[in-house]
Design an enzyme around this catalytic site. Structure first.
Site, PDB file in Angstrom:
ATOM      1  N   GLY A 106      29.198 -91.864  10.886  1.00 38.11           N
ATOM      2  CA  GLY A 106      28.439 -91.481  11.385  1.00 38.11           C
ATOM      3  C   GLY A 106      28.856 -89.832  11.277  1.00 38.11           C
ATOM      4  O   GLY A 106      28.351 -89.432   9.968  1.00 38.11           O
TER       5      GLY A 106
ATOM      6  N   GLY B  89      20.313 -87.443   6.170  1.00 38.80           N
ATOM      7  CA  GLY B  89      20.023 -88.366   5.024  1.00 38.80           C
ATOM      8  C   GLY B  89      20.715 -89.759   5.495  1.00 38.80           C
ATOM      9  O   GLY B  89      19.849 -90.475   4.795  1.00 38.80           O
ATOM     10  N   HIS B  90      21.681 -89.529   6.242  1.00 40.71           N
ATOM     11  CA  HIS B  90      21.379 -91.607   7.246  1.00 40.71           C
ATOM     12  C   HIS B  90      20.569 -92.001   7.363  1.00 40.71           C
ATOM     13  O   HIS B  90      20.139 -93.111   6.969  1.00 40.71           O
ATOM     14  CB  HIS B  90      22.632 -91.165   7.573  1.00 40.71           C
ATOM     15  CG  HIS B  90      23.783 -90.427   7.676  1.00 40.71           C
ATOM     16  ND1 HIS B  90      23.749 -89.528   7.820  1.00 40.71           N
ATOM     17  CD2 HIS B  90      24.869 -91.528   6.725  1.00 40.71           C
ATOM     18  CE1 HIS B  90      25.728 -89.518   7.207  1.00 40.71           C
ATOM     19  NE2 HIS B  90      25.956 -90.218   6.697  1.00 40.71           N
TER      20      HIS B  90
ATOM     21  N   GLY C 227      23.003 -92.957  -0.001  1.00 35.44           N
ATOM     22  CA  GLY C 227      22.920 -91.449  -0.846  1.00 35.44           C
ATOM     23  C   GLY C 227      22.937 -91.714  -2.594  1.00 35.44           C
ATOM     24  O   GLY C 227      23.776 -92.089  -2.537  1.00 35.44           O
TER      25      GLY C 227
ATOM     26  N   MET D 190      22.795 -82.084   2.514  1.00 36.94           N
ATOM     27  CA  MET D 190      22.879 -82.793   3.652  1.00 36.94           C
ATOM     28  C   MET D 190      24.489 -83.177   3.704  1.00 36.94           C
ATOM     29  O   MET D 190      24.698 -84.143   2.702  1.00 36.94           O
ATOM     30  CB  MET D 190      22.220 -83.201   4.080  1.00 36.94           C
ATOM     31  CG  MET D 190      20.737 -82.266   5.513  1.00 36.94           C
ATOM     32  SD  MET D 190      19.583 -82.724   6.348  1.00 36.94           S
ATOM     33  CE  MET D 190      18.656 -82.079   6.469  1.00 36.94           C
ATOM     34  N   SER D 191      25.388 -82.986   4.605  1.00 36.82           N
ATOM     35  CA  SER D 191      26.915 -83.348   4.991  1.00 36.82           C
ATOM     36  C   SER D 191      27.234 -83.225   5.875  1.00 36.82           C
ATOM     37  O   SER D 191      26.912 -82.333   6.404  1.00 36.82           O
ATOM     38  CB  SER D 191      27.715 -82.895   3.431  1.00 36.82           C
ATOM     39  OG  SER D 191      28.840 -83.431   3.610  1.00 36.82           O
TER      40      SER D 191
ATOM     41  N   GLN E 107      40.016 -94.577   2.704  1.00 38.95           N
ATOM     42  CA  GLN E 107      39.423 -93.814   1.658  1.00 38.95           C
ATOM     43  C   GLN E 107      39.437 -91.954   1.872  1.00 38.95           C
ATOM     44  O   GLN E 107      39.162 -91.083   1.221  1.00 38.95           O
ATOM     45  CB  GLN E 107      38.263 -93.752   1.756  1.00 38.95           C
ATOM     46  CG  GLN E 107      36.767 -92.943   2.847  1.00 38.95           C
ATOM     47  CD  GLN E 107      35.511 -93.789   2.821  1.00 38.95           C
ATOM     48  OE1 GLN E 107      35.320 -94.871   3.125  1.00 38.95           O
ATOM     49  NE2 GLN E 107      34.600 -93.044   2.578  1.00 38.95           N
TER      50      GLN E 107
ATOM     51  N   HIS F  19      23.283 -87.401   9.655  1.00 41.96           N
ATOM     52  CA  HIS F  19      22.160 -86.270   9.307  1.00 41.96           C
ATOM     53  C   HIS F  19      21.076 -87.043   8.712  1.00 41.96           C
ATOM     54  O   HIS F  19      20.465 -88.439   8.393  1.00 41.96           O
ATOM     55  CB  HIS F  19      22.860 -85.805   8.781  1.00 41.96           C
ATOM     56  CG  HIS F  19      23.000 -86.236   7.306  1.00 41.96           C
ATOM     57  ND1 HIS F  19      23.001 -86.353   6.217  1.00 41.96           N
ATOM     58  CD2 HIS F  19      24.824 -85.720   7.148  1.00 41.96           C
ATOM     59  CE1 HIS F  19      23.691 -86.696   5.530  1.00 41.96           C
ATOM     60  NE2 HIS F  19      24.471 -86.295   6.061  1.00 41.96           N
TER      61      HIS F  19
HETATM   62  O1  PAF Z   1      29.293 -92.668   2.069  1.00 43.47           O
HETATM   63  C1  PAF Z   1      30.140 -93.252   3.037  1.00 43.47           C
HETATM   64  O2  PAF Z   1      29.763 -92.394   4.341  1.00 43.47           O
HETATM   65  C2  PAF Z   1      31.383 -94.438   3.209  1.00 43.47           C
HETATM   66  O3  PAF Z   1      31.776 -93.578   1.700  1.00 43.47           O
HETATM   67  C3  PAF Z   1      31.193 -95.392   3.185  1.00 43.47           C
HETATM   68  C4  PAF Z   1      30.188 -95.916   2.366  1.00 43.47           C
HETATM   69  C5  PAF Z   1      30.077 -95.008   4.818  1.00 43.47           C
HETATM   70  C6  PAF Z   1      32.189 -96.324   3.768  1.00 43.47           C
HETATM   71  O4  PAF Z   1      33.275 -95.863   4.621  1.00 43.47           O
END
Ligand code: PAF
Length: 284
Positions: free
Chosen positions: A28, A33-34, A145, A182-183, A58, A31
């Site tokens: 979520g 990039g997504h 990405g 972008m992040s 994670q 930006h």
């Molecule tokens: O790159 C990310 O946003 C996350 O690591 C992912 C691949 C959605 C896994 O939670």
């Protein structure tokens, strides 16, 4: 666009989607990039599925899970505008990690260095949730990405080793006008830190220029990056790396493709970036 808040709901909506299905997994706070990945998936396939799930496994206990930026309403609007068909956005973590959950996917080797050395449990969480998402979504193609280069290599290994019949597609790193990748984490930067952060791209530019001038010694390339980043008082280096692209081991002398990568803190915000040598070579 349909929105599923439970896995049960998702499965019944997924059944109705025509193939091939492209999948864009995200945490979520989207930006460009997504969105560029969603656009690629739209152009490639009949159906586009995205997920929005801030995956707790994670993040280490000391990391920014609770503070991770969220704006679900905006994310859904953006995905709909890109022509996404179905979004999985679990309302609770229990959908993926119910009480007693205890199965983990550990990609070995390449997860022990770089991001994995700095964040020892990170890739186990990523590989676990991505394997679960692949099982639930059952996509034909999955889009990631290049900014998270090591993550992309881990997913490639996961797909091969666990026999997922999924094609991995990578999208280029999308940058702001001043070069900053972008992040979602850029949202944490103060105005001063934001002004300082483009030093990261400049340090990659410097390595590319040295390489193109004939330099192949790994230590000279790493030192050049470090020196440039050190000119920026707000930046604290976590690592700079020039590694063999296949093994991710630090290169003494570059032969073949190399992954040049870095992780740098601006205050509490940790940013990563990378480039592949020779310039323009593909990551996978
Ligand atoms: O790159 C990310 O946003 C996350 O690591 C992912 C691949 C959605 C896994 O939670």
């Amino acid at each position: 666009m349909n929105i599923a808040k439970t896995l049960r709901e998702f499965r019944s909506l997924r059944e109705q989607l025509p193939s091939p299905v492209g999948f864009v997994p995200t945490m979520g706070y989207l930006h460009d990039g997504h969105l560029s990945l969603a656009r690629m998936a739209r152009e490639d396939g009949a159906s586009v599925v995205a997920s929005i799930f801030v995956n707790p496994t994670q993040f280490a206990p000391t990391e920014d899970l609770d503070a991770y930026p969220r704006d679900l309403k905006r994310d859904l609007e953006l995905l709909e505008a890109e022509g996404t068909d179905l979004v999985l956005t679990p309302e609770t973590n229990d959908e993926f990690y119910p009480a007693g959950y205890d199965t983990w996917v550990d990609v070995a080797g390449i997860t022990r260095v770089l991001e994995g050395a700095s964040r020892p449990t990170h890739f186990r969480g990523v590989a676990t949730v991505v394997a679960k998402l692949f099982n639930v979504v059952q996509p034909d193609r999955a889009y990631f990405g290049q900014k998270d280069a090591q993550q992309a290599l881990v997913i490639r290994q996961l797909i091969r080793d666990l026999n997922f019949p999924i094609e991995l597609v990578l999208g280029p790193t999308i940058r702001e006008d001043d070069g900053l990748a972008m992040s979602s984490r850029n949202a944490y930067l103060s105005a001063e830190q934001r002004t300082a952060a483009p030093v990261l791209r400049r340090s990659l530019d410097r390595v590319e220029a040295l390489y193109e001038g004939g330099e192949r010694r790994g230590n000279v390339l790493r030192d050049a990056m470090q020196e440039l980043i050190d000119t920026e008082p707000l930046a604290t280096i976590d690592y700079v790396s020039v590694a063999n692209l296949e093994t991710l081991e630090e290169a003494d002398v570059l032969e073949g493709k190399a992954l040049v990568s870095l992780a740098v803190r601006f205050g509490k915000t940790r940013l990563i970036d990378n480039t592949i040598l020779p310039r323009g070579a593909s990551l996978i």
